[in-house]
Design an enzyme around this catalytic site. Structure first.
Site, PDB file in Angstrom:
ATOM      1  N   ARG A 119       3.708 -26.749 -69.613  1.00 57.03           N
ATOM      2  CA  ARG A 119       3.861 -27.393 -68.305  1.00 57.03           C
ATOM      3  C   ARG A 119       4.872 -28.539 -68.435  1.00 57.03           C
ATOM      4  NH1 ARG A 119      -1.334 -28.238 -64.777  1.00 57.03           N
ATOM      5  NH2 ARG A 119       0.129 -27.567 -63.185  1.00 57.03           N
ATOM      6  N   GLN A 124       9.033 -25.032 -65.020  1.00 56.47           N
ATOM      7  CA  GLN A 124       8.322 -24.931 -63.751  1.00 56.47           C
ATOM      8  C   GLN A 124       8.548 -23.591 -63.052  1.00 56.47           C
ATOM      9  OE1 GLN A 124       9.437 -28.361 -61.431  1.00 56.47           O
ATOM     10  NE2 GLN A 124       7.823 -29.634 -62.310  1.00 56.47           N
ATOM     11  N   ASP A 127       6.115 -20.953 -64.347  1.00 59.92           N
ATOM     12  CA  ASP A 127       4.704 -21.354 -64.380  1.00 59.92           C
ATOM     13  C   ASP A 127       3.869 -20.455 -63.476  1.00 59.92           C
ATOM     14  OD1 ASP A 127       2.258 -22.586 -64.434  1.00 59.92           O
ATOM     15  OD2 ASP A 127       2.978 -24.572 -63.824  1.00 59.92           O
ATOM     16  N   TYR A 224      -3.332 -31.835 -66.574  1.00 56.24           N
ATOM     17  CA  TYR A 224      -4.741 -31.503 -66.435  1.00 56.24           C
ATOM     18  C   TYR A 224      -5.602 -32.739 -66.667  1.00 56.24           C
ATOM     19  CZ  TYR A 224      -3.267 -26.631 -66.754  1.00 56.24           C
ATOM     20  OH  TYR A 224      -2.665 -25.427 -66.530  1.00 56.24           O
TER      21      TYR A 224
END
Length: 381
Positions: A119, A124, A127, A224
């Site tokens: 990430r 991106q 992803d 996260y």
């Protein structure tokens, strides 16, 4: 390269790893694209659509494929038919696909797992976790609106005023923010909570009220959240309980790849909700944010209907396939040049996403799971 597009064989999977409008991007790079017959059926894409886009269609595209793309991991019997040195690109949950990982290792097949793409800003566009979470978040709000036996929006009529529904969303990642935005577009009053401090501004940016709890935040790596200790988790549930009891609908979206979903809501908290309330648990497949939710089923807890998500992106296969296919195209572009495979393991995207290569398991957590006690790459035996 000769790129094969697999027909999905896992139960309930309706997505496909490539769509006709993106075939041209691969052929423009010098690749040949061959689609397994019927691969797009679940996403309402006919074989003729692929052929018109410049792809071949074959019953068995695997035996001479350089690269095979799929959504779910390949079936083991298909993997065993791949040539030595072939590459697979798919989601590959290694903790539950240990036998397949062993096969890929023993066959000297290179496997790239879409959920392991780092990430980082440069990745991106590859992803797939985020692209599929967007679909799931949208779907969760539509499911909640469909199950709730009242309007989402405020309605002012000559017969009287109908107040808007109140929706609480837990988790403000990609799925949570899309759930918030969709519920707001449908007219609901939305409140949301996330353990990350930065999420409060994101929640407000899509029109919801951020629920503020007097608790330390849990900022983690890679965007996260860190896992909460049991004492903090219990206090969080206690503080969230009145917000949930007052809601008409609850949508939970908290998940960390490769780990069980955090338990955010107890059955007792659901039982305190009003008659006719609705709960949508997007994390039901990985243990559930909501105690008692069941993947793929609607169960009743107290007076509430609790919908457990199961492969939710596949419930909207056309947009989910298009987004995933674009992720795949971007990754294939990275690992190829002048129509040939170019795997650069000094690139952190390639190194991070690779599970097996050259007869070895390169993803260290997976290697430790499957080959405990064995020396890893570069280690002395």
């Amino acid at each position: 390269m000769r790129i094969a597009v697999a027909r999905e064989t896992r139960e309930g999977e309706q997505r496909v790893a490539m769509v006709p409008e993106l075939v041209g991007k691969l052929t423009a790079l010098g690749h040949e694209v061959v689609v397994e017959a019927g691969a797009g059926r679940g996403a309402l894409i006919a074989d003729d659509d692929y052929a018109e886009a410049g792809a071949g269609v074959a019953d068995d595209p695997y035996f001479d494929a350089d690269l095979v793309v799929s959504v779910q991991p390949l079936a083991r019997d298909i993997a065993r038919r791949l040539a030595v040195g072939a590459v697979t690109v798919s989601f590959l949950p290694t903790t539950v696909e240990t036998d397949l990982v062993r096969d890929l290792r023993d066959l000297s097949v290179t496997s790239l797992a879409m959920e392991l793409v780092p990430r980082i800003s440069r990745a991106q566009s590859m992803d797939a976790l985020s692209s599929q979470a967007l679909v799931a978040g949208y779907r969760s709000a539509i499911v909640a609106a469909g199950l709730l036996r009242r309007f989402f929006p405020l309605n002012m009529t000559a017969a009287g005023t109908v107040p808007p529904a109140e929706i609480v969303v837990l988790g403000a990642g990609v799925a949570g923010l899309q759930a918030i935005a969709t519920a707001k577009r449908l007219g609901a009053v939305v409140k949301a909570y996330d353990v990350r401090a930065a999420a409060a501004e994101e929640i407000r940016s899509v029109g919801a009220q951020s629920i503020e709890l007097d608790l330390p935040t849990l900022e983690g790596s890679g965007g996260y959240a860190r896992e909460a200790g049991e004492e903090r988790a219990a206090l969080q549930r206690e503080l969230l309980a009145p917000h949930i009891a007052a809601a008409d609908g609850l949508i939970t979206t908290a998940a960390v790849p490769g780990r069980p979903a955090p338990r955010l809501v107890t059955a007792g908290m659901v039982e305190a909700m009003r008659p006719g309330s609705v709960v949508v648990d997007l994390a039901a497949e990985t243990g559930g944010n909501v105690e008692g939710s069941v993947p793929g089923e609607v169960v009743r807890i107290g007076h509430a209907q609790v919908w457990g998500g199961r492969n939710v992106p596949s419930q909207m296969p056309a947009p989910a396939s298009k987004l995933y296919a674009q992720n795949v195209v971007n990754l294939v572009t990275l690992i190829s040049a002048e129509g040939a495979l170019r795997l650069d393991f000094d690139d952190e995207i390639v190194a991070g996403a690779c599970v097996t290569h050259g007869g070895a398991i390169l993803h260290e957590p997976t290697r430790q799971l499957i080959e405990p006690g064995q020396p890893g790459e570069g280690e002395q035996p």
